[in-house]
Motif scaffolding. Structure first.
Motif, short mmCIF file in Angstrom:
data_model
loop_
_atom_site.label_atom_id
_atom_site.label_comp_id
_atom_site.label_asym_id
_atom_site.label_seq_id
_atom_site.Cartn_x
_atom_site.Cartn_y
_atom_site.Cartn_z
N VAL A 162 0.85 -1.19 0.00
CA VAL A 162 0.00 0.00 0.00
C VAL A 162 0.88 1.24 0.00
O VAL A 162 1.74 1.40 0.87
N PHE A 163 0.67 2.12 -0.97
CA PHE A 163 1.39 3.39 -1.05
C PHE A 163 0.52 4.47 -0.39
O PHE A 163 -0.45 4.95 -0.98
N ALA A 164 0.89 4.84 0.83
CA ALA A 164 0.18 5.88 1.59
C ALA A 164 1.17 6.99 1.91
O ALA A 164 1.31 7.42 3.05
N THR A 165 1.87 7.45 0.88
CA THR A 165 3.01 8.36 1.03
C THR A 165 2.66 9.80 0.71
O THR A 165 3.54 10.59 0.38
N HIS A 166 1.40 10.16 0.77
CA HIS A 166 0.92 11.48 0.38
C HIS A 166 0.94 11.61 -1.14
O HIS A 166 -0.09 11.74 -1.76
N GLY A 205 -7.49 3.05 -4.21
CA GLY A 205 -7.77 1.72 -4.75
C GLY A 205 -6.53 1.08 -5.32
O GLY A 205 -5.43 1.26 -4.80
N LYS A 206 -6.70 0.31 -6.40
CA LYS A 206 -5.57 -0.37 -7.04
C LYS A 206 -4.65 0.66 -7.68
O LYS A 206 -5.10 1.55 -8.41
N VAL A 210 -3.12 2.33 -3.62
CA VAL A 210 -2.71 3.72 -3.46
C VAL A 210 -3.80 4.52 -2.76
O VAL A 210 -4.99 4.22 -2.91
N ALA A 211 -3.38 5.50 -1.99
CA ALA A 211 -4.29 6.46 -1.35
C ALA A 211 -3.64 7.83 -1.47
O ALA A 211 -2.65 8.12 -0.80
N THR A 212 -4.17 8.67 -2.36
CA THR A 212 -3.56 9.98 -2.61
C THR A 212 -4.61 10.93 -3.18
O THR A 212 -5.74 10.55 -3.46
N SER A 246 -8.57 9.89 4.49
CA SER A 246 -7.74 8.82 5.07
C SER A 246 -8.59 7.67 5.56
O SER A 246 -8.25 6.49 5.34
N MET A 247 -9.70 7.98 6.22
CA MET A 247 -10.57 6.91 6.70
C MET A 247 -11.27 6.21 5.55
O MET A 247 -11.42 4.97 5.56
N VAL A 248 -11.69 6.95 4.54
CA VAL A 248 -12.27 6.32 3.34
C VAL A 248 -11.26 5.36 2.72
O VAL A 248 -11.60 4.24 2.30
N SER A 249 -10.00 5.77 2.67
CA SER A 249 -8.94 4.91 2.12
C SER A 249 -8.82 3.61 2.90
O SER A 249 -8.68 2.53 2.32
N ALA A 250 -8.88 3.71 4.22
CA ALA A 250 -8.76 2.52 5.07
C ALA A 250 -9.90 1.54 4.81
O ALA A 250 -9.69 0.33 4.73
#
Length: 477
Positions: A210-214, A318-319, A329-331, A341-345
């Motif tokens: 998971v890329f959660a790096t901003h 998502g993917k 990814v979450a960006t 952030s919570m939606v991403s989780a």
């Protein structure tokens, strides 16, 4: 420039990763998104590790205004028009669910983090836009309504009230959750190939990454560098101000944001594209506004934030790419990192477990729309312009002409160099090429940093990296 959050909460240090390991899920980034994703997956039964290049919450999370809200400026009328009622409902429901999920976790874990339910207000002199937006939000199931004469920090003006929103202390919240997770600090991920991540001292093998790096630092596949840009904004923490109920944000180019934390008012504003530093003095503008609105106010902290702005106005969650189905990814959270952030989780947890998520479609990183195409074309135009500027625009001054205490691009022996002169006379020279993709960096006088107008990487005046997607320092001269 420590935020009020870092001044009032310290998260214990973690060790760096020194040995090779295997795990089910590796999360890159220990900000709000990374910690929540790891927490939700671990609670659901997955083995998870979190890899952080610096410290927990050392990136954008420590600089948020920490509003947990589905009120995202004038959002819902345009969402319905551009994406249709179904996807607009997904966006609205996801953010409303995120607010409820924060409350659930805080109550279940017994977290003391100044969590407070309150209303969020969007104010404007344009009543017609507010009425249209209030009707759109209400049609999507949000408890929102128009108020003709709302009392706001700038006076009585028309506004939309979003009920059942919240605010909190983000670091107090993360301090508790992070204690339950396996996190390695000072462990930058240098490369990712399929299921293998490499750091300076270890190799990690993971089934899911998971890329959660901003801002994603892998350019291909995904090409997120042409699908969004970054913006900066500024905040003052003020005391000696009578408390007010609610969170407030204005509409327009010079909008201001207000919210209370404890005895402090957080006054935000001055948003601009990262690297577009033609109009400095953002903190001074806020200070003048604070003096006008609150004559007895005393400044106790000031800081800035950086936000990823996606081409079509919706986060990418998502993917990571169709070519890498085990990457996520979450960006692109814009100014709304807490709910995003919570939606991403919630979405990424379901994807990893192979479950259908009712909100996933609208946030799908592989989506396409005409609005996104127009946004991508604009980003490419801006990047091309900045690249050309590096080669064809000559500096307007020399190193000798640059005043003490100032920075800028100068000509030294026929070469363009970035220079900052400290007040004690020390001179710092750096390469003005961003190590990410080669765009020309620009001097930020408010924060004494070198900023990239293309993709938002930032470096201090000594050349040390502050913000990604770049992974390396600037070359010194």
């Amino acid at each position: 420039m420590d935020s009020i959050w870092t001044k009032t909460c310290t998260i214990p240090k973690r060790t760096s990763l020194q040995k090779d390991i295997k795990t089910e899920v590796a999360v890159i980034g220990a900000g709000m998104a990374g910690i929540l994703i790891a927490y939700q997956l671990q609670k659901a039964g997955k083995q998870v590790i979190v890899l952080e290049a610096n410290r927990i919450a050392s990136g954008q999370t420590r600089n948020t205004t920490a509003k947990i809200t589905s009120q995202h400026d004038l959002k819902y009328a345009s969402l319905i028009q551009t994406f249709g009622i179904q996807k607009a409902q997904q966006y609205a429901a996801a953010n409303e669910m995120a607010i409820a999920e924060y409350q659930r976790i805080i109550e279940e874990e017994g977290i003391s983090c100044h969590f407070e339910q309150t209303s969020a207000y969007l104010y404007s002199a344009d009543k017609s836009k507010l009425i249209q937006e209030a009707e759109a939000a209400a049609s999507l199931g949000i408890s929102a309504h128009f108020i003709n004469h709302a009392k706001t920090p700038i006076g009585t003006i028309s506004a939309i009230q979003f009920e059942h929103q919240a605010q909190f202390h983000p670091l107090e919240f993360l301090k508790n959750l992070s204690e339950q997770l396996e996190i390695y600090e000072m462990t930058p991920v240098q490369t990712v190939e399929d299921h293998t991540l490499k750091t300076p001292c270890a190799t990690i093998t993971a089934e899911h990454i998971v890329f959660a790096t901003h801002y994603p630092f892998i350019n291909f596949p995904g090409m997120y560098f042409v699908r969004m840009h970054q913006e900066r904004s500024y905040v003052l923490a003020l005391e000696n101000i009578p408390p007010m109920n609610g969170m407030f944000i204005g509409d327009g180019n010079n909008k201001l944001s207000f919210r209370f934390y404890d005895k402090y008012l957080l006054l935000g504003g001055g948003s601009h594209r990262t690297g577009d530093n033609r109009y400095g003095g953002k903190y001074e503008v806020l200070r003048e506004k604070a003096k006008e609105l609150f004559p007895d106010a005393k400044e106790v902290a000031h800081w800035s934030a950086q936000d990823c702005i996606p081409a079509d106005g919706i986060p990418y969650i998502g993917k990571y790419s169709e070519q890498k189905p085990f990457w996520y990814v979450a960006t692109g959270f814009q100014k709304w990192g807490m709910t995003s952030s919570m939606v991403s989780a919630m979405i990424i947890k379901d994807l990893i477990y192979g479950k259908e998520n009712p909100y996933a479609e609208v946030f799908d990183p592989q989506r396409f729309s005409m609005e996104a195409a127009e946004g991508i074309a604009y980003e490419m135009k801006e990047a091309t312009k900045t690249l050309a500027k590096r080669f064809f625009k000559l500096p307007e001054t020399t190193e000798k002409e640059l005043p003490v205490g100032h920075g800028g691009i100068v000509e030294v022996d026929g070469e363009k160099i970035g220079v900052y002169k400290e007040k004690n006379g020390t001179v710092h020279m750096v390469d003005i090429r961003c190590p990410h993709l080669g765009c020309q960096l620009e001097w930020n006088p408010d924060e004494k940093s070198w900023d990239c107008p293309c993709h938002g990487s930032r470096f201090d005046f000594r050349g040390h990296i502050i913000n990604n997607p770049a992974q390396n320092d600037i070359t010194l001269k």
